[in-house]
Design a protein around this motif. Structure first.
Motif, PDB file in Angstrom:
ATOM      1  N   GLN A 341       0.758  -1.196   0.062  1.00 10.08           N
ATOM      2  CA  GLN A 341      -0.063   0.049   0.119  1.00 10.08           C
ATOM      3  C   GLN A 341       1.025   1.196   0.162  1.00 10.08           C
ATOM      4  O   GLN A 341       1.830   1.324   0.663  1.00 10.08           O
ATOM      5  N   VAL A 342       0.468   2.158  -0.903  1.00 10.95           N
ATOM      6  CA  VAL A 342       1.214   3.400  -0.848  1.00 10.95           C
ATOM      7  C   VAL A 342       0.255   4.499  -0.183  1.00 10.95           C
ATOM      8  O   VAL A 342      -0.851   4.781  -0.639  1.00 10.95           O
ATOM      9  N   ASP A 343       0.635   5.279   0.591  1.00 12.71           N
ATOM     10  CA  ASP A 343      -0.034   6.302   1.212  1.00 12.71           C
ATOM     11  C   ASP A 343       0.644   7.716   0.535  1.00 12.71           C
ATOM     12  O   ASP A 343       1.869   8.135   0.959  1.00 12.71           O
ATOM     13  N   ASP A 344      -0.046   8.255  -0.128  1.00  8.69           N
ATOM     14  CA  ASP A 344       0.463   9.599  -1.026  1.00  8.69           C
ATOM     15  C   ASP A 344       0.173  10.745  -0.055  1.00  8.69           C
ATOM     16  O   ASP A 344      -1.118  11.039   0.217  1.00  8.69           O
ATOM     17  N   LYS A 353      -3.057   0.476  -3.887  1.00 12.28           N
ATOM     18  CA  LYS A 353      -2.867  -0.806  -3.000  1.00 12.28           C
ATOM     19  C   LYS A 353      -2.677  -2.019  -4.067  1.00 12.28           C
ATOM     20  O   LYS A 353      -3.344  -1.958  -5.009  1.00 12.28           O
ATOM     21  N   SER A 354      -1.897  -2.987  -3.504  1.00 15.32           N
ATOM     22  CA  SER A 354      -1.814  -4.129  -4.442  1.00 15.32           C
ATOM     23  C   SER A 354      -1.966  -5.411  -3.615  1.00 15.32           C
ATOM     24  O   SER A 354      -1.399  -5.564  -2.420  1.00 15.32           O
ATOM     25  N   ASP A 377      -5.612  -1.920  -6.888  1.00 18.21           N
ATOM     26  CA  ASP A 377      -6.768  -0.950  -6.635  1.00 18.21           C
ATOM     27  C   ASP A 377      -6.227   0.481  -6.607  1.00 18.21           C
ATOM     28  O   ASP A 377      -5.560   0.613  -5.598  1.00 18.21           O
ATOM     29  N   ASN A 378      -6.366   1.246  -7.496  1.00 17.05           N
ATOM     30  CA  ASN A 378      -6.048   2.763  -7.557  1.00 17.05           C
ATOM     31  C   ASN A 378      -7.165   3.446  -6.786  1.00 17.05           C
ATOM     32  O   ASN A 378      -8.394   3.245  -7.131  1.00 17.05           O
ATOM     33  N   GLY A 379      -6.636   4.689  -5.971  1.00 16.16           N
ATOM     34  CA  GLY A 379      -7.667   5.372  -5.233  1.00 16.16           C
ATOM     35  C   GLY A 379      -7.663   6.402  -6.596  1.00 16.16           C
ATOM     36  O   GLY A 379      -7.632   6.332  -7.639  1.00 16.16           O
TER      37      GLY A 379
END
Length: 414
Positions: A341-344, A353-354, A377-379
């Motif tokens: 998960q990447v939190d921008d 997230k993947s 899953d792209n925000g």
């Protein structure tokens, strides 16, 4: 993390230097040179691409296809000389580099609200054509270095893997292989410098403890720190568990702090599975190529004020990357499962997230088949389109569009 990168970094770099250091006191031997390589080619099916799903033959799904030379010479007295020169190639085309399946397309968040002429300049001239792996077609793009192994560590000089990336590779469940690697979530723009040109590196490993220090010379006029990169890492790893931390910092051509990556991880062998975790902080307060991009856009007629307030701030980064996973031996094969998960932290808030699973089955000591399935899953503002170990994925059709990637490859090592 821009791809891309070897899944077996330690056999190619870390273990090479470490093994030489351990053997430094051995009996003198004649010089030797080895030819080695990997050919990894397979089929990839990708959804979420602009214009529809894509099925392609791809090189580098598990590991980038490569051909290399490496050699050692015992100098006596616990000293040894060594070198490595490793080139990439595309097993499907024979080329030296590759482009994303989405081509020169850029994320919507980079272009939104800009005049059409500026959007076109960014997509077709300034940034879009730079997306890919080895776009400059360098012969030894993967690595090339020479070094001395001494009783107190190894000193290496050339094009080498950075300390922060080495930690990322060590504590990535997938070892940067397949679309499920956590580095795929921070690949456009790159979240970590993978390799550094013109670099001096010192590394040491003793009874499970390891450490590396690197400095890459910028070699531009106006100051020694301009366009430079420095990095360090340290850790401890044995069969049962491992822990490590690494940091890279880049200066742009004006000497301003640009991309910096702090990565830490740990692993624990529980017997039935090896559990892996990693956390990364990525920041880029000044775009790494900002001065060059600014000059190019202004020369193309874009007002300086628009470049400074509307373009360059969008290239800055501030994100956190989290990853957990497990490697499970299943008979003669191995199963890998991971979540990332990447939190921008920017206003763009391009979170993603993947979820991924990969299975490797050996046909022999040198040949295996591999199957991997990844869901991204792209925000609302994210457009991650993952790739593989040897190629960059790209961006999805539009912001918020999810992607699924199915990969099957045959890999042979020699």
């Amino acid at each position: 993390m821009s791809h891309r990168s070897p899944a077996s970094l330690r056999p190619n770099v870390l273990a090479c230097a470490t093994a030489l250091a351990m053997a430094a006191g051995a009996a003198a031997q004649t010089a030797n040179v080895q030819i080695y390589g990997i050919v990894d080619v397979g089929i990839q099916y990708t959804t979420g691409v602009r214009g529809g799903s894509v099925t392609q033959l791809a090189s580098g799904i598990m590991e980038g296809s490569r051909l290399g030379l490496r050699g050692t010479e015992d100098l006596g007295g616990g000293w040894r000389a060594m070198f490595a020169a490793e080139m990439r190639f595309e097993g499907d085309t024979g080329a030296l580099g590759n482009r994303p399946v989405s081509g020169t397309q850029l994320p919507d968040r980079l272009l939104a609200g800009l005049p059409p002429a500026v959007q076109a300049a960014l997509t077709n001239v300034a940034i879009g054509p730079t997306l890919g792996v080895n776009t400059g077609n360098r012969l030894f793009d993967r690595q090339v270095y020479v070094g001395l192994v001494t009783p107190v560590g190894a000193l290496l000089a050339g094009r080498q893997y950075t300390p922060a990336f080495e930690i990322s590779n060590r504590f990535d469940t997938f070892s940067n292989a397949t679309a499920a690697s956590p580095g795929q979530l921070i690949s456009i723009p790159a979240g970590v410098d993978i390799r550094a040109d013109n670099s001096l590196m010192y590394r040491v490993e003793l009874q499970g403890a390891f450490a590396t220090a690197m400095y890459s010379f910028g070699e531009v006029a106006g100051g020694a720190s301009r366009s430079s990169i420095w990095g360090i890492n340290a850790g401890y790893a044995i069969d049962r568990f491992g822990v490590g931390i690494g940091y890279n910092e880049r200066k742009n051509s004006l000497g301003r702090k640009a991309l910096n990556s702090l990565i830490g991880g740990a692993s624990f062998n529980a017997g039935v599975a090896t559990l892996v975790g990693m956390v990364a902080r990525v920041r880029e307060p000044n775009p790494s190529s900002g001065p060059e991009l600014r000059a190019g856009l202004i020369s193309a007629g874009v007002p300086a004020a628009l470049v400074d307030t509307g373009v360059l701030p969008r290239l800055m980064q501030d994100a956190r990357l989290y990853h957990i996973g497990a490697r499970v031996p299943l008979g003669t094969g191995n199963l890998m499962l991971g979540y990332s998960q990447v939190d921008d932290r920017r206003a763009a808030n391009a979170d993603a997230k993947s979820y991924g699973v990969a299975y490797t089955y050996p046909l022999s000591k040198r040949t295996d088949v591999n199957l991997a399935v990844t869901q991204v899953d792209n925000g609302a503002n994210a457009q991650v389109l993952p790739g593989g170990n040897g190629f960059l994925g790209g961006v999805t059709a539009n912001a918020g569009k999810d992607a699924t990637v199915v990969q099957f490859s045959l890999r042979h090592k020699f």
